[in-house]
Write an enzyme that holds these catalytic residues in place. Structure first.
Site, short mmCIF file in Angstrom:
data_model
loop_
_atom_site.label_atom_id
_atom_site.label_comp_id
_atom_site.label_asym_id
_atom_site.label_seq_id
_atom_site.Cartn_x
_atom_site.Cartn_y
_atom_site.Cartn_z
N HIS A 93 12.70 12.23 -1.67
CA HIS A 93 11.93 11.39 -0.76
C HIS A 93 11.41 12.17 0.44
CE1 HIS A 93 10.58 7.38 0.11
NE2 HIS A 93 11.09 7.40 1.31
N SER A 103 6.31 6.49 2.07
CA SER A 103 7.33 5.48 1.83
C SER A 103 6.75 4.09 2.11
CB SER A 103 8.57 5.78 2.68
OG SER A 103 9.67 5.04 2.24
N ASP A 143 13.12 11.59 -6.45
CA ASP A 143 13.10 10.55 -5.41
C ASP A 143 13.85 9.33 -5.93
OD1 ASP A 143 12.66 8.76 -3.40
OD2 ASP A 143 10.50 9.10 -3.26
N TYR A 179 2.81 3.82 9.64
CA TYR A 179 4.02 3.44 8.91
C TYR A 179 4.19 1.91 8.94
CZ TYR A 179 8.78 3.52 7.10
OH TYR A 179 9.90 3.31 6.34
#
Length: 712
Positions: free
Chosen positions: A681, A562, A646, A482
């Protein structure tokens, strides 16, 4: 159905036969839908930047929707032809079917918890007045829609325990609708609030505080910028138009505010934000009708959260002058920062949260991306640690100052979430509930390694696999990362991941800079003009896995969602030779325009924007996934994941990225996009959709690695 896996001592002839069966023939290049180009060019500090797929930003246009249909046809056809896709879905369905439960918490005299009987699309919330009472349904989100795509996003019980205020999300959108029901009778009240987003429900007397936006223009609901929110008080029975504005900031329309009320009902706490980190803090005395709102913190340089209020003293968690956070106290007579007094000074480990229970402070810390729990007295004197069953992650310890018992959940990579009851007075922990899953988790092991990144920084990574794994580079391996927004990746259990592990695969989770694993400094080292550190860390992680022969470039997949989708797009552009498969999910792919949609501007503190300066534009332009796809590169097999609802990272990012990749890439590896419907999302996604997505993900990964899972 039980997995039938290859045995290490299988004779050579059988191995050769299996390899032959599992080898995927060389693939011909797929025929993709034609994506038209438009003559659109932006100029940034004298640099012309074409944006030929700008029209895909209008996700509600008929032309874009037709394009989505055609893309999904290609993707679905490809996935349906993978011979073991149904077997993976069947296996996922089988192992998913067990009872799951969340840690109970006490609210307004009730014990509340979530439970899922196995394959329910949404977990059901129950309540009891004591542990001995029969459970009753508080709210069942499965009854809100036939297909499970309406989910519960938050709820709060009135102080008298009579009413439930709850917010729902439709199709995964960040937009919330707030409702109120009578708990005892189940009757739904007339109160109904639309266009709330990132709002809590903070009860006070016969109503609650909440925040909402003005109704967006038709067609802009899922992509328009969200500005000018206001904090309101809603009195039960009143029309929404009568709700009183409590706080607004018209001079700064991009800022948002949320509210909570202290347990004693004396103070309203207002948190104002303009990004994903750092917040201002305001306090209003509710016992005085004409009291002013006091600005305790009016900048956005640090994170601040009130932990407790007692007899005029506030406990505050802050990273002001403490990158790993500390607990301080102050009163409203002396609330300026210079008057703050340390209660729990900054430690070597990162402080995540604190609960005040039974005259003690239960503090959750993170040490090398693993959770530990310490107990202090109210003066800040360390008392002892709470025993945890293994290396992993905890959640819970909620309650009020007078509570002597609380609950927490614990889970890790191969430790499904179990619930423990904790006696604060005696420091005694006992198992309260654990799941019954027909998997032998003792077959697996987890290790943490530290590798050296490009600039010499030591970066941690967890590696999970079957015991006795042969390090020959032939293990299908997923690297997950991430690296942003101060978010920490700690060990956690995933059902879908078992499909990888039980087939002899490897799961590696890397704690990249930009996250919060080592506090504010670790976070900032992966932001703005230091963002390349995140990509360098990821590249070094992949190189480590290959060098140590956990995987090879032909058996390594990179996945992130993301901000992690941005990670995948940027890293694959820079080092496509390291990976066979890439899965960028709901990613931020257009770094020059991300801030122009919904709440994208909040990410500027991590990314910077293309309008900030020429230096910042040049830096973003140099790694923006959409703008750095190269024709001469052999890209990994790629499946982009996104969804039509999203409105956090709008699907236009993924649309434009795959259009550019399909148009530019010259090789034969599939480059596809999977566009889910009535999903957002990720939050609130129903079980059925989770299983389908996981089956497609692992099918795509295995197939393009020339590897087939063996099930019977």
């Amino acid at each position: 159905m039980k997995p039938k896996l290859l045995n290490n001592i299988t004779c050579l002839s059988v191995c050769l036969l299996i390899v032959a069966c599992n080898t995927k023939p060389k693939m011909e290049k797929l025929s993709y839908p034609v994506t038209k180009k438009v003559d659109t060019t932006d100029v940034y500090f004298g640099t012309e930047v074409p944006d030929p797929y700008r029209w895909l930003e209008d996700d509600r246009s008929e032309e874009t929707q037709n394009w989505v249909v055609e893309q999904n046809k290609v993707t679905n056809s490809f996935l349906q032809n993978i011979p073991f896709r149904d077997a993976i879905k069947d296996r996922l369905t089988e192992i998913w079917d067990y009872t799951k439960m969340g840690a109970p918490f006490k609210q307004s005299g009730l014990i509340v918890y979530a439970k899922n009987d196995g394959l329910q699309n949404q977990s059901v919330y129950y309540y009891k007045k004591s542990e001995q009472d029969e459970e009753k349904v508080l709210i069942d989100p499965n009854k809100l829609s036939a297909d499970g795509t309406v989910s519960l996003s938050t709820f709060s019980i009135s102080k008298d325990g009579k009413y439930l205020g709850y917010a729902i999300s439709r199709g995964g959108s960040d937009w919330r609708e707030i409702y109120v029901k009578d708990i005892e009778s189940g009757t739904l009240l007339d109160d109904h609030i639309m266009w709330a987003k990132f709002s809590g429900i903070a009860w006070y007397k016969n109503g609650f505080f909440y925040s909402r936006f003005d109704e967006p223009k038709e067609g802009d609901e899922l992509k328009g910028e969200n500005k000018n929110p206001k904090l309101y008080y809603h009195k039960l029975g009143d029309r929404v138009e009568e709700d009183k504005v409590i706080f607004e900031d018209p001079e700064h329309p991009g800022r948002m505010a949320s509210a909570s009320v202290t347990d004693d009902d004396k103070y309203l706490l207002i948190y104002q934000t303009e990004s994903t980190s750092g917040n201002a803090l305001y306090i209003k005395d509710l016992s005085k009708k004409s009291s002013r709102i006091i600005k305790v913190v009016d900048d956005f340089d640090n994170d601040h959260s009130i932990v407790d209020h007692h007899k005029g003293t506030f406990l505050l968690s802050t990273n002001y002058k403490a990158p790993k956070k500390r607990i301080v106290k102050f009163s409203l007579n002396k609330y300026a920062k210079e008057y703050w007094e340390d209660v729990i000074p900054e430690q070597n480990d990162v402080l995540n949260s604190v609960s005040v229970l039974d005259g003690k402070m239960v503090a959750q810390y993170m040490s090398d991306a693993q959770d530990i729990v310490k107990v202090f007295d109210t003066n800040g004197t360390y008392l002892y640690n709470v025993d945890l069953p293994a290396i992993g992650s905890v959640a819970g310890f909620s309650g009020k100052r007078e509570d002597t018992e609380t609950y927490f959940s614990f889970n890790s990579f191969v430790y499904p979430s179990a619930i423990y009851k904790y006696d604060v007075t005696s420091n005694n922990t006992e198992l309260y509930w654990q799941p019954d899953i027909d998997i032998d988790f003792s077959q697996y092991e987890t290790k943490q390694v530290f590798f050296t990144s490009k600039d010499g920084t030591q970066v941690p990574m967890f590696i999970v696999h079957k015991k006795g794994l042969v390090l020959d580079g032939n293990n299908p391996t997923m690297l997950y990362g991430y690296g942003g927004f101060n978010i920490s990746l700690t060990p956690s259990f995933s059902l879908s991941r078992m499909v990888l592990l039980e087939n002899g695969g490897v799961y590696a989770m890397v704690n990249l800079r930009g996250g919060g694993e080592y506090g504010k400094e670790w976070h900032q080292a992966g932001t703005k003009l230091q963002k390349q550190n995140v990509f360098d860390d990821c590249i070094a992680a992949a190189e480590y896995l290959i060098a140590q022969k956990y995987a090879s470039p032909q058996k390594l997949a990179l996945m992130g969602g993301s901000n992690g989708g941005l990670l995948v797009g940027a890293v694959v552009n820079q080092r496509p030779d390291l990976f066979q498969v890439a899965i960028p999910a709901v990613g931020v792919m257009d770094m020059l325009r991300y801030h122009k949609f919904t709440i994208g501007r909040f990410w500027a503190t991590d990314y910077g924007t293309s309008a900030d300066s020429k230096e910042m534009f040049d830096y973003l332009y140099a790694y923006s996934p959409i703008h750095n796809i190269r024709k001469e590169v052999e890209y990994p097999a790629t499946m982009v994941l996104t969804a039509d609802h999203d409105d956090r990272v709008v699907p236009a990012h993924s649309f434009k990225y795959i259009a550019a990749l399909q148009n530019t890439y010259q090789g034969n590896n599939p480059v596809l996009i999977r566009i889910d419907s009535k999903a957002g999302h990720g939050a609130g996604k129903p079980t059925s959709k989770q299983i389908e997505e996981a089956a497609d993900l692992y099918s795509f990964m295995f197939y393009n690695m020339h590897f087939a899972p063996l099930y019977e």
